[in-house]
Design a protein around this motif. Structure first.
Motif, PDB file in Angstrom:
ATOM      1  N   ASP A 145    -113.449  -3.409  12.133  1.00 43.41           N
ATOM      2  CA  ASP A 145    -113.165  -2.617  12.933  1.00 43.41           C
ATOM      3  C   ASP A 145    -111.480  -2.557  13.218  1.00 43.41           C
ATOM      4  O   ASP A 145    -111.024  -1.216  13.265  1.00 43.41           O
ATOM      5  CB  ASP A 145    -113.249  -3.328  14.715  1.00 43.41           C
ATOM      6  CG  ASP A 145    -114.811  -2.912  14.600  1.00 43.41           C
ATOM      7  OD1 ASP A 145    -115.453  -2.221  13.870  1.00 43.41           O
ATOM      8  OD2 ASP A 145    -115.322  -3.187  15.972  1.00 43.41           O
ATOM      9  N   HIS A 146    -110.537  -3.556  13.067  1.00 43.72           N
ATOM     10  CA  HIS A 146    -109.382  -3.291  12.802  1.00 43.72           C
ATOM     11  C   HIS A 146    -109.295  -2.328  11.677  1.00 43.72           C
ATOM     12  O   HIS A 146    -108.227  -1.487  11.756  1.00 43.72           O
ATOM     13  CB  HIS A 146    -108.658  -4.661  12.426  1.00 43.72           C
ATOM     14  CG  HIS A 146    -107.186  -4.609  12.279  1.00 43.72           C
ATOM     15  ND1 HIS A 146    -106.147  -4.387  13.243  1.00 43.72           N
ATOM     16  CD2 HIS A 146    -106.561  -4.939  11.031  1.00 43.72           C
ATOM     17  CE1 HIS A 146    -105.061  -4.764  12.825  1.00 43.72           C
ATOM     18  NE2 HIS A 146    -105.200  -4.902  11.391  1.00 43.72           N
ATOM     19  N   GLN A 195    -107.312   1.597  11.772  1.00 43.61           N
ATOM     20  CA  GLN A 195    -106.166   2.025  10.960  1.00 43.61           C
ATOM     21  C   GLN A 195    -106.322   3.540  10.458  1.00 43.61           C
ATOM     22  O   GLN A 195    -105.314   4.128  10.138  1.00 43.61           O
ATOM     23  CB  GLN A 195    -105.877   1.236   9.557  1.00 43.61           C
ATOM     24  CG  GLN A 195    -106.004  -0.286   9.839  1.00 43.61           C
ATOM     25  CD  GLN A 195    -104.659  -0.683  10.926  1.00 43.61           C
ATOM     26  OE1 GLN A 195    -103.642  -0.169  10.707  1.00 43.61           O
ATOM     27  NE2 GLN A 195    -105.061  -1.410  11.870  1.00 43.61           N
ATOM     28  N   PHE A 196    -107.722   3.955  10.021  1.00 44.36           N
ATOM     29  CA  PHE A 196    -107.716   5.088   9.438  1.00 44.36           C
ATOM     30  C   PHE A 196    -108.530   6.245  10.138  1.00 44.36           C
ATOM     31  O   PHE A 196    -108.838   7.111   9.639  1.00 44.36           O
ATOM     32  CB  PHE A 196    -108.401   4.881   8.072  1.00 44.36           C
ATOM     33  CG  PHE A 196    -107.626   3.862   7.120  1.00 44.36           C
ATOM     34  CD1 PHE A 196    -106.472   4.090   6.974  1.00 44.36           C
ATOM     35  CD2 PHE A 196    -108.277   2.686   7.059  1.00 44.36           C
ATOM     36  CE1 PHE A 196    -105.687   2.841   6.003  1.00 44.36           C
ATOM     37  CE2 PHE A 196    -107.529   1.779   6.345  1.00 44.36           C
ATOM     38  CZ  PHE A 196    -106.202   1.822   6.044  1.00 44.36           C
ATOM     39  N   SER A 197    -108.940   5.698  11.327  1.00 43.43           N
ATOM     40  CA  SER A 197    -109.610   6.815  12.234  1.00 43.43           C
ATOM     41  C   SER A 197    -109.124   7.135  13.343  1.00 43.43           C
ATOM     42  O   SER A 197    -108.470   6.174  14.213  1.00 43.43           O
ATOM     43  CB  SER A 197    -111.043   6.172  12.519  1.00 43.43           C
ATOM     44  OG  SER A 197    -111.612   6.984  13.623  1.00 43.43           O
ATOM     45  N   LYS A 198    -108.741   8.304  13.708  1.00 45.23           N
ATOM     46  CA  LYS A 198    -108.058   8.748  14.989  1.00 45.23           C
ATOM     47  C   LYS A 198    -109.049   8.400  16.090  1.00 45.23           C
ATOM     48  O   LYS A 198    -108.851   8.158  17.355  1.00 45.23           O
ATOM     49  CB  LYS A 198    -107.789  10.466  14.978  1.00 45.23           C
ATOM     50  CG  LYS A 198    -106.447  10.711  14.162  1.00 45.23           C
ATOM     51  CD  LYS A 198    -106.081  11.901  14.657  1.00 45.23           C
ATOM     52  CE  LYS A 198    -104.950  12.266  13.735  1.00 45.23           C
ATOM     53  NZ  LYS A 198    -105.283  13.125  12.716  1.00 45.23           N
ATOM     54  N   ILE A 199    -110.374   8.404  15.896  1.00 45.53           N
ATOM     55  CA  ILE A 199    -111.604   8.287  16.964  1.00 45.53           C
ATOM     56  C   ILE A 199    -111.608   6.678  16.910  1.00 45.53           C
ATOM     57  O   ILE A 199    -111.794   6.035  15.980  1.00 45.53           O
ATOM     58  CB  ILE A 199    -112.810   8.943  16.524  1.00 45.53           C
ATOM     59  CG1 ILE A 199    -112.579  10.228  16.382  1.00 45.53           C
ATOM     60  CG2 ILE A 199    -113.701   8.664  17.628  1.00 45.53           C
ATOM     61  CD1 ILE A 199    -113.740  10.984  15.790  1.00 45.53           C
ATOM     62  N   LYS A 200    -111.502   6.128  18.159  1.00 48.04           N
ATOM     63  CA  LYS A 200    -111.908   4.949  18.598  1.00 48.04           C
ATOM     64  C   LYS A 200    -113.119   4.390  18.009  1.00 48.04           C
ATOM     65  O   LYS A 200    -114.052   5.120  18.472  1.00 48.04           O
ATOM     66  CB  LYS A 200    -111.232   4.184  19.811  1.00 48.04           C
ATOM     67  CG  LYS A 200    -109.738   4.245  19.934  1.00 48.04           C
ATOM     68  CD  LYS A 200    -109.115   3.234  19.496  1.00 48.04           C
ATOM     69  CE  LYS A 200    -107.459   3.400  19.520  1.00 48.04           C
ATOM     70  NZ  LYS A 200    -106.811   2.977  18.456  1.00 48.04           N
ATOM     71  N   THR A 201    -113.376   3.149  17.761  1.00 49.58           N
ATOM     72  CA  THR A 201    -114.829   2.808  17.583  1.00 49.58           C
ATOM     73  C   THR A 201    -115.690   2.930  18.887  1.00 49.58           C
ATOM     74  O   THR A 201    -116.772   3.403  18.634  1.00 49.58           O
ATOM     75  CB  THR A 201    -114.738   1.323  17.119  1.00 49.58           C
ATOM     76  OG1 THR A 201    -114.231   0.332  18.032  1.00 49.58           O
ATOM     77  CG2 THR A 201    -114.484   1.021  15.642  1.00 49.58           C
ATOM     78  N   GLU A 202    -115.331   2.597  20.051  1.00 50.83           N
ATOM     79  CA  GLU A 202    -115.960   2.589  21.227  1.00 50.83           C
ATOM     80  C   GLU A 202    -116.372   4.017  21.454  1.00 50.83           C
ATOM     81  O   GLU A 202    -117.559   4.575  22.223  1.00 50.83           O
ATOM     82  CB  GLU A 202    -114.926   2.263  22.634  1.00 50.83           C
ATOM     83  CG  GLU A 202    -114.403   0.944  22.440  1.00 50.83           C
ATOM     84  CD  GLU A 202    -113.110   1.028  21.703  1.00 50.83           C
ATOM     85  OE1 GLU A 202    -113.107   0.227  20.683  1.00 50.83           O
ATOM     86  OE2 GLU A 202    -112.363   1.687  21.842  1.00 50.83           O
ATOM     87  N   TRP A 260    -124.552   5.571  15.102  1.00 53.70           N
ATOM     88  CA  TRP A 260    -124.958   5.485  13.692  1.00 53.70           C
ATOM     89  C   TRP A 260    -123.761   5.587  12.873  1.00 53.70           C
ATOM     90  O   TRP A 260    -123.948   4.981  11.879  1.00 53.70           O
ATOM     91  CB  TRP A 260    -125.976   6.401  13.568  1.00 53.70           C
ATOM     92  CG  TRP A 260    -126.681   6.643  12.106  1.00 53.70           C
ATOM     93  CD1 TRP A 260    -126.507   7.540  10.938  1.00 53.70           C
ATOM     94  CD2 TRP A 260    -127.306   5.545  11.372  1.00 53.70           C
ATOM     95  NE1 TRP A 260    -126.885   7.098   9.937  1.00 53.70           N
ATOM     96  CE2 TRP A 260    -127.688   6.048  10.173  1.00 53.70           C
ATOM     97  CE3 TRP A 260    -127.798   4.526  11.834  1.00 53.70           C
ATOM     98  CZ2 TRP A 260    -128.201   5.177   9.195  1.00 53.70           C
ATOM     99  CZ3 TRP A 260    -128.607   3.483  10.987  1.00 53.70           C
ATOM    100  CH2 TRP A 260    -128.842   4.296   9.655  1.00 53.70           C
ATOM    101  N   VAL A 261    -122.930   6.563  13.459  1.00 54.33           N
ATOM    102  CA  VAL A 261    -121.627   6.471  12.358  1.00 54.33           C
ATOM    103  C   VAL A 261    -121.024   5.103  12.209  1.00 54.33           C
ATOM    104  O   VAL A 261    -120.560   4.852  11.222  1.00 54.33           O
ATOM    105  CB  VAL A 261    -120.735   7.766  13.018  1.00 54.33           C
ATOM    106  CG1 VAL A 261    -119.394   7.634  12.312  1.00 54.33           C
ATOM    107  CG2 VAL A 261    -121.489   8.988  12.805  1.00 54.33           C
ATOM    108  N   LEU A 262    -120.742   4.584  13.521  1.00 57.75           N
ATOM    109  CA  LEU A 262    -120.120   3.323  13.477  1.00 57.75           C
ATOM    110  C   LEU A 262    -121.114   2.244  12.565  1.00 57.75           C
ATOM    111  O   LEU A 262    -120.434   1.417  11.956  1.00 57.75           O
ATOM    112  CB  LEU A 262    -120.107   2.870  14.903  1.00 57.75           C
ATOM    113  CG  LEU A 262    -119.298   1.528  15.317  1.00 57.75           C
ATOM    114  CD1 LEU A 262    -117.616   1.561  14.654  1.00 57.75           C
ATOM    115  CD2 LEU A 262    -119.291   1.222  16.830  1.00 57.75           C
TER     116      LEU A 262
END
Ligand code: SAM
Length: 459
Positions: free
Chosen positions: A72-73, A77-84, A89-91
């Motif tokens: 997740d770290h 680093q590379f996504s503007k959208i936070k994992t939450e 499915w994408v996550l």
């Protein structure tokens, strides 16, 4: 990928193991399913997969969970959208793809292409570009992921994917170096460990039989009848398992029973027995002679004990559904030996059950300690004068381990800690063993994290 016959014809049904792995991750992380249960169910549902693909699914899921904080770290680093905020499915696809790129030998482009395909197949085609972008950059920047400063709690937490609260607790308990090694050990794929059923077969013969079935077998170090197995994807399918020639049990648990030291013909009470692993070892050491009461609070777990006993050919076990926190007068001073393998926070199992690190927050420890003490208190009253009480947990938490024993001995002058050094290989000798207890650390003993205390009631 698999061929399976259908209605007399040969029809190609393709099951994609990477899709099954992402599905399992989604169930575990979004719906709170237990790791081992979700895996078992999905592997059963996709029963046509080859053993190799089944092993791949298991590796991707366990590995992704084991390294989730780090993964997740990387995503952050590379996504503007936070994992939450991501679609589940994408996550799940991103996490499993990064695991394959960073921790397995999967080529980056293969992991990336496969992930993009999985996104499109679930009707999320507009997100293909996003997933492709995150994964291609993550692949390019693999060797330059920024981390918190070495030597900090945050560094250990992200580098080894353990919760901050656990790291803080372990730093106070074991110090930095030991905690780092412990976390590293938790991130290695654990062996499957078994105990020879000495009622049915000699150890050397079992080794030969297991090797015939393709397993790589090595001897245990702590327990006399233990083997470690590699290259055995489906333990339950082995002929030796079906014939009841062994049961799966970590060496730490086997050692707890060695330390209990049950004898043929004795009366023994295992207060928290389900699913029955230690009870089975106790019965085998008793040569299936004597009386062994196996209690557990949950009715539905009684079958696990009975079925295991039948498979292993054990007849002396009496399963009893009961709450061990409730004192039972009829057991008072009745047993030669009592085992309290207490319900605990399970922090010693993070290697084998990686989802433990994601699902606990430490709150339950203060709830568990009074229960553990009550069970210990009752167990002590059931021991005959001169008898033995063993307390064990599969956690690494001072409050649930040493503090409970200190509390118990202070309040029970009729019990003393009994030296357990003779049961330990020399490399595991600890000062505390002379006082009757030991903490097993995965990186030192190649076992689960475990605590065992042996207490003797004065005669
Ligand atoms: C660590 S597990 C025991 C593992 C078991 N001894 C073995 O080796 O397979 C703890 C068990 O305690 C049971 N338990 C929890 N609370 C209990 C209670 N109040 N009385 C009896 N059993 C309890 C749980 O159901 C769980 O099966």
């Amino acid at each position: 990928m698999n061929d399976i016959p259908d209605k007399g014809e040969k029809r190609m049904i393709q099951i994609n193991p990477r899709e099954v792995a992402a599905e399992a991750m989604m169930e575990i992380m979004e719906e709170g399913a237990y790791n081992n249960m979700a895996l078992r169910r999905l592997l059963r549902q996709n029963g046509a997969m080859t053993p190799k693909d089944r092993a791949l699914v298991t590796e991707i899921v366990n590995g992704s969970l084991r390294n989730l904080y780090y993964i997740d770290h990387v995503i952050h680093q590379f996504s503007k959208i936070k994992t939450e905020k991501m679609k589940p499915w994408v996550l799940a696809v991103l996490r499993t793809a990064i695991y394959q790129m960073y921790f397995m030998k999967t080529p980056d482009s293969a992991a990336c292409n496969e992930a993009v395909k999985l996104i499109a197949e679930r009707g999320l085609a507009p997100l293909k570009g996003f997933v492709n972008g995150v994964l291609r950059t993550a692949a390019r920047e693999k060797d330059s992921i920024p981390l918190p400063k070495e030597g900090t709690v945050e560094f250990l937490s992200i580098q080894y994917s353990h919760p901050l609260w656990v790291i803080k607790m372990w730093l106070a308990y074991f110090g930095y170096e030991e905690t780092q090694k412990l976390c590293q050990a938790n991130n290695c794929s654990p062996d499957v460990t078994i105990r020879t059923n000495t009622l049915k077969i000699e150890k050397a013969l079992l080794k030969k039989e297991l090797e015939k079935s393709g397993a790589m077998v090595t001897e245990g170090r702590l327990a006399p009848f233990a083997f470690h197995l590699k290259k055995t994807a489906d333990i339950g399918g082995l002929k030796t398992f079906k014939e009841g020639l062994f049961h799966v049990q970590d060496e730490s648990s086997q050692l707890a029973v060695e330390i209990l030291n049950p004898q043929k013909g004795e009366d023994i009470f295992d207060l928290c027995a389900a699913p029955g692993g230690k009870s089975f070892t106790i019965a085998e050491k008793m040569e299936n002679k004597g009386r062994l009461i196996c209690g557990d609070i949950y009715e539905h777990k009684m079958d696990l004990i009975s079925q295991g006993a039948v498979r292993l050919g054990i007849t002396i076990i009496e399963p009893k559904q009961q709450d061990a926190t409730v004192y039972k007068k009829e057991y008072d001073s009745t047993f030669d030996r009592v085992l309290v393998d207490a319900p605990c926070s399970g922090l010693g199992l993070m290697g084998k059950k990686p989802d433990i690190r994601l699902k606990k927050n430490g709150d339950e420890i203060d709830y568990l300690v009074p229960i553990q003490r009550q069970i210990l208190e009752n167990g002590a009253r059931y021991v005959k004068q001169g008898g033995i009480l063993v307390y064990s947990t599969c956690t690494l938490c001072k409050k649930e381990n040493e503090k409970n024993i200190e509390w118990f001995l202070k309040d029970h002058p009729d019990f003393i800690g009994e030296d357990i050094t003779e049961f330990l290989p020399q490399e595991l000798w600890q000062e505390t063993a002379k006082k009757g207890y030991i903490t097993l650390l995965p990186h030192k003993s190649n076992t689960d994290g475990f605590f065992i205390a042996k207490l003797k009631r004065k005669g």
